[in-house]
Scaffold this active site. Structure first.
Site, mmCIF file in Angstrom:
data_model
loop_
_atom_site.group_PDB
_atom_site.id
_atom_site.type_symbol
_atom_site.label_atom_id
_atom_site.label_comp_id
_atom_site.label_asym_id
_atom_site.label_seq_id
_atom_site.Cartn_x
_atom_site.Cartn_y
_atom_site.Cartn_z
ATOM 1 C CD GLU A 46 -7.845 21.444 22.015
ATOM 2 O OE1 GLU A 46 -8.339 22.153 21.339
ATOM 3 O OE2 GLU A 46 -7.654 20.983 23.211
ATOM 4 C CG ASP A 57 -10.080 29.188 18.146
ATOM 5 O OD1 ASP A 57 -9.903 28.788 19.253
ATOM 6 O OD2 ASP A 57 -10.654 28.428 17.066
#
Length: 257
Positions: A46, A57
């Site tokens: 990824e 995030d």
């Protein structure tokens, strides 16, 4: 057949997906990390497309995004770096993970076409609404062989999970808790209850568990409740501090199984 689809037909357990940020720690490290991940036996790679405001995030990946942008990383540069990788022996499925704005600025169809040319298999765009994807983008992504991977959380309703399962292929990204990446530590009883609840729904797509997966123990525990797991923040920390980038990537991957 899409490489992600083929993978899950052949491997049902302990599928390892590893995330890293393109252009981090140095601009030229993207392909080095990709090659090391494949050599180390990862099942899915990824690659993060750096963005100035990566809302899903935590601090570690935010900082890697910022450093990659300062290094000069952009979608144009990333595509240049990945050009020809399939002809150079990279066979592992590749997912690009990022946010809709840079993709939109690049041009949705131009982006999808470039992904097909390079050999990208899937996308994770956490801020792309399900209904908008189905209405505006699904036909384009399908045309260019891109699987769009959706995230679900413990707060996602059963109705929405079933809708995601119906309109998407590849796998479903099960966020382990209501947090950002890198903020959780270990698998809690609450997480296990959520995993069991989703498993009982008998969805057609396999699931991979992410957020809080960092070592052999958490990887194997998560794999008991899904087809495998996703490691992000811990891996970004490792490559950020690595003296021997390729060697330390391979060593870390070996420690997980």
């Amino acid at each position: 057949m899409n490489r992600i689809t083929a993978l899950f037909q052949n491997r049902k357990q302990e599928v390892l997906n590893v995330y890293f940020t393109a252009g981090f720690p140095n601009l030229s490290d993207t392909t080095t990390v990709l090659e090391a991940l494949q050599e180390g036996g990862v099942d899915i790679v990824e690659i993060g497309m750096p963005y100035s405001d990566p809302v899903a995030d935590g601090e570690t990946i935010q900082e890697s995004n910022q450093k990659a942008l300062e290094n000069g990383m952009s979608l144009k540069v990333l595509f240049e770096q990945l050009e020809g990788i399939r002809g150079k022996g990279i066979t592992v499925p590749i997912v690009l993970m990022g946010y809709l704005n840079p993709v939109y600025q690049f041009g949705i169809e131009a982006f999808a076409k470039k992904c097909q040319e390079i050999g990208i298999d899937g996308l994770i765009l956490p801020d792309l609404p399900v209904d908008e994807y189905f209405r505006e983008y699904k036909k384009i992504f399908d045309q260019y062989g891109l699987l769009n991977i959706f995230l679900i959380t413990p707060q996602t309703s059963e109705e929405r999970i079933r809708k995601i399962d119906e309109i998407s292929d590849g796998f479903i990204y099960m966020v382990s808790s209501a947090s950002v990446t890198g903020a959780t530590s270990g698998i809690t009883p609450e997480m296990e209850a959520y995993f069991n609840r989703v498993n009982a729904m008998n969805l057609r797509n396999p699931r991979l568990i992410g957020f809080g997966i960092k070592d052999k123990e958490t990887f194997q525990t998560a794999s008991k409740y899904a087809s495998g797991a996703i490691i992000g923040s811990q891996f970004v920390r490792i490559i950020g501090a690595a003296k021997d980038l390729k060697g330390e990537v391979i060593s870390y991957l070996k420690s997980l199984r």
